[in-house]
Design a protein around this motif. Sequence first.
Motif, mmCIF file in Angstrom:
data_model
loop_
_atom_site.group_PDB
_atom_site.id
_atom_site.type_symbol
_atom_site.label_atom_id
_atom_site.label_comp_id
_atom_site.label_asym_id
_atom_site.label_seq_id
_atom_site.Cartn_x
_atom_site.Cartn_y
_atom_site.Cartn_z
ATOM 1 N N ILE A 196 0.828 -1.198 0.000
ATOM 2 C CA ILE A 196 0.000 0.000 0.000
ATOM 3 C C ILE A 196 0.865 1.251 0.000
ATOM 4 O O ILE A 196 0.519 2.265 -0.615
ATOM 5 C CB ILE A 196 -0.959 -0.025 1.200
ATOM 6 C CG1 ILE A 196 -1.957 -1.169 1.021
ATOM 7 C CG2 ILE A 196 -1.693 1.299 1.351
ATOM 8 C CD1 ILE A 196 -2.898 -1.369 2.177
ATOM 9 N N THR A 197 2.005 1.188 0.657
ATOM 10 C CA THR A 197 2.888 2.354 0.730
ATOM 11 C C THR A 197 3.362 2.791 -0.648
ATOM 12 O O THR A 197 3.384 3.986 -0.957
ATOM 13 C CB THR A 197 4.082 2.052 1.654
ATOM 14 O OG1 THR A 197 3.597 1.872 2.990
ATOM 15 C CG2 THR A 197 5.099 3.189 1.640
ATOM 16 N N VAL A 198 3.743 1.847 -1.526
ATOM 17 C CA VAL A 198 4.223 2.243 -2.845
ATOM 18 C C VAL A 198 3.151 3.007 -3.617
ATOM 19 O O VAL A 198 3.452 3.973 -4.324
ATOM 20 C CB VAL A 198 4.709 1.026 -3.666
ATOM 21 C CG1 VAL A 198 3.580 0.051 -3.943
ATOM 22 C CG2 VAL A 198 5.331 1.470 -4.983
ATOM 23 N N CYS A 199 1.900 2.599 -3.458
ATOM 24 C CA CYS A 199 0.822 3.298 -4.170
ATOM 25 C C CYS A 199 0.726 4.753 -3.725
ATOM 26 O O CYS A 199 0.553 5.663 -4.547
ATOM 27 C CB CYS A 199 -0.510 2.607 -3.919
ATOM 28 S SG CYS A 199 -0.611 0.889 -4.446
ATOM 29 N N GLN A 200 0.850 4.979 -2.410
ATOM 30 C CA GLN A 200 0.744 6.342 -1.903
ATOM 31 C C GLN A 200 1.948 7.190 -2.334
ATOM 32 O O GLN A 200 1.793 8.359 -2.696
ATOM 33 C CB GLN A 200 0.638 6.342 -0.371
ATOM 34 C CG GLN A 200 -0.308 5.325 0.232
ATOM 35 C CD GLN A 200 -1.688 5.312 -0.374
ATOM 36 O OE1 GLN A 200 -2.290 6.355 -0.628
ATOM 37 N NE2 GLN A 200 -2.217 4.105 -0.610
ATOM 38 N N VAL A 201 3.138 6.584 -2.289
ATOM 39 C CA VAL A 201 4.337 7.314 -2.688
ATOM 40 C C VAL A 201 4.246 7.746 -4.155
ATOM 41 O O VAL A 201 4.584 8.886 -4.503
ATOM 42 C CB VAL A 201 5.600 6.465 -2.445
ATOM 43 C CG1 VAL A 201 6.828 7.123 -3.075
ATOM 44 C CG2 VAL A 201 5.829 6.273 -0.947
ATOM 45 N N GLN A 202 3.787 6.850 -5.010
ATOM 46 C CA GLN A 202 3.661 7.204 -6.419
ATOM 47 C C GLN A 202 2.639 8.312 -6.623
ATOM 48 O O GLN A 202 2.841 9.216 -7.438
ATOM 49 C CB GLN A 202 3.266 5.977 -7.239
ATOM 50 C CG GLN A 202 4.432 5.089 -7.604
ATOM 51 C CD GLN A 202 4.255 4.490 -8.982
ATOM 52 O OE1 GLN A 202 3.227 3.900 -9.276
ATOM 53 N NE2 GLN A 202 5.246 4.644 -9.827
ATOM 54 N N TYR A 272 12.393 4.775 -6.097
ATOM 55 C CA TYR A 272 12.481 5.611 -7.289
ATOM 56 C C TYR A 272 11.463 6.749 -7.210
ATOM 57 O O TYR A 272 11.767 7.903 -7.528
ATOM 58 C CB TYR A 272 12.229 4.780 -8.551
ATOM 59 C CG TYR A 272 13.420 4.000 -9.040
ATOM 60 C CD1 TYR A 272 14.675 4.595 -9.168
ATOM 61 C CD2 TYR A 272 13.292 2.656 -9.391
ATOM 62 C CE1 TYR A 272 15.767 3.878 -9.632
ATOM 63 C CE2 TYR A 272 14.383 1.933 -9.861
ATOM 64 C CZ TYR A 272 15.619 2.541 -9.974
ATOM 65 O OH TYR A 272 16.697 1.830 -10.437
ATOM 66 N N GLY A 273 10.241 6.425 -6.789
ATOM 67 C CA GLY A 273 9.206 7.439 -6.706
ATOM 68 C C GLY A 273 9.511 8.512 -5.686
ATOM 69 O O GLY A 273 9.049 9.652 -5.816
ATOM 70 N N ALA A 274 10.279 8.170 -4.664
ATOM 71 C CA ALA A 274 10.640 9.130 -3.625
ATOM 72 C C ALA A 274 11.917 9.892 -3.969
ATOM 73 O O ALA A 274 12.388 10.702 -3.162
ATOM 74 C CB ALA A 274 10.805 8.411 -2.294
ATOM 75 N N GLY A 275 12.472 9.637 -5.145
ATOM 76 C CA GLY A 275 13.653 10.385 -5.569
ATOM 77 C C GLY A 275 14.976 9.736 -5.250
ATOM 78 O O GLY A 275 16.031 10.372 -5.368
ATOM 79 N N GLU A 276 14.960 8.450 -4.860
ATOM 80 C CA GLU A 276 16.193 7.713 -4.603
ATOM 81 C C GLU A 276 16.530 6.911 -5.868
ATOM 82 O O GLU A 276 15.713 6.113 -6.340
ATOM 83 C CB GLU A 276 16.000 6.758 -3.427
ATOM 84 C CG GLU A 276 15.711 7.447 -2.117
ATOM 85 C CD GLU A 276 16.979 7.784 -1.353
ATOM 86 O OE1 GLU A 276 17.853 6.907 -1.247
ATOM 87 O OE2 GLU A 276 17.086 8.913 -0.859
ATOM 88 N N TYR A 277 17.734 7.093 -6.403
ATOM 89 C CA TYR A 277 18.069 6.453 -7.673
ATOM 90 C C TYR A 277 19.266 5.509 -7.587
ATOM 91 O O TYR A 277 19.656 4.915 -8.586
ATOM 92 C CB TYR A 277 18.325 7.513 -8.747
ATOM 93 C CG TYR A 277 17.089 8.313 -9.042
ATOM 94 C CD1 TYR A 277 16.040 7.764 -9.764
ATOM 95 C CD2 TYR A 277 16.954 9.615 -8.568
ATOM 96 C CE1 TYR A 277 14.887 8.479 -10.028
ATOM 97 C CE2 TYR A 277 15.805 10.344 -8.826
ATOM 98 C CZ TYR A 277 14.775 9.777 -9.553
ATOM 99 O OH TYR A 277 13.636 10.493 -9.802
ATOM 100 N N ALA A 317 10.192 -0.274 -12.366
ATOM 101 C CA ALA A 317 11.533 -0.305 -11.781
ATOM 102 C C ALA A 317 12.591 -0.477 -12.854
ATOM 103 O O ALA A 317 13.618 0.215 -12.846
ATOM 104 C CB ALA A 317 11.625 -1.436 -10.752
ATOM 105 N N MET A 318 12.355 -1.372 -13.803
ATOM 106 C CA MET A 318 13.330 -1.606 -14.859
ATOM 107 C C MET A 318 13.431 -0.413 -15.801
ATOM 108 O O MET A 318 14.515 -0.076 -16.293
ATOM 109 C CB MET A 318 12.972 -2.870 -15.640
ATOM 110 C CG MET A 318 12.976 -4.131 -14.807
ATOM 111 S SD MET A 318 14.565 -4.414 -13.966
ATOM 112 C CE MET A 318 14.072 -5.702 -12.795
#
Length: 376
Positions: A196-202, A272-277, A317-318
């Motif tokens: 669920i967290t990834v959905c909110q971050v995006q 990635y969505g939070a700006g970490e690359y 991700a890819m």
Amino acid sequence: MRRTSWPITTWLLAGGLTASSVGLAQDDAPPPRERPEPDRRAIELDQRTSQAIKRGLDFLARRQEQNGAYVDRIGRKINNTYHATPGQHVGVTALTGMAFLSCGSTPGRGPYGTQVKKCVDFVRSCVDAQGFVTNEGSRMYSHAFATLFLAEVYGMAPSTEVRDALRRAVKLITAAQNDQGGWRYLPGAKDSDISITVCQVQALRAANNVGIQVPKENIDAAIRYVKKSYIGAGSNFQSSPGGFWYQVYENYPFRPSRTSFALTAAGVTSLYGAGEYDGPEIRGGLRYLFDSRNRPAKNDMHCTFDYFYGHYYAMQAMFQAGEPYWSQWYPAVRDEILSGQHGDGRWEDLVGPNYATAMACVILQIPTRYLPIFER
């Protein structure tokens, strides 16, 4: 950094893509984004894929309700069973709208402009007084997909009505983040999970990209939560190194949760969505995803909802990772998804044909780069 040759590999019947097949050594994976863009001619949409996408979108266009909604099963997974009943699904409606946006249609414009506008109208009608986007008992998954859809629409065709609904939805997400830094099924929950967290971050990233301010502390807290979910080299649990826990418990790391292909794809895409690359979590997560033993099998396409959900995030991700990941990953997964399409244009899973078809069409259309959230 040592340079390595990255040979093109095939999707083996018994193994698929693996970390070793693309040269991803356990301790020496190259950081994402380092390689130049691939020859796009080798991975862009071919005629067969374009035709399959059109059949899928045409199927979805025929399935829309008069009020713009899409009906599928609304519910939740308990253990290995999906408990749900059919209803006008705001999350599926948002994902279907994203599938139409991915081919270049916008509200009132393009081959599916009418359908997009009706999707927007229905999603907006589901925003309650607190900003929660819900219908017939749908929860934070649907809220996040609806918020993401509104952000993508606003970025492509700005309007006051969409902006106001988006702001309210974003405010709900930031207010619902708990002390762990993540989110759960409903606003106010004390625990969190990576899915669920990834959905909110995006959703927050997409909103921030179109000018809806998201407090930095919310993103920082989400990053800490996701990184704490990572099963790193120093973890006491090495059965799935590189994976991400479903949940982090208070007595972590002494109480393990579970991990999977879909959860790890969610973890990497969250970062990635939070700006970490770059970082060990991203490198390890990409290695894990290339381990075919943890990949959802093709025969799971019809009997679970993890197949499309997992590939939705893994493909992102890819794409964000760039080379050598993208050109190795997309053709293999594309071919597998195409093989599961029915004659009438639909795909199918436990949630329903609208969800599965929308997800398949979004995944296949990531190379079009129409949706701002998929831009590098």
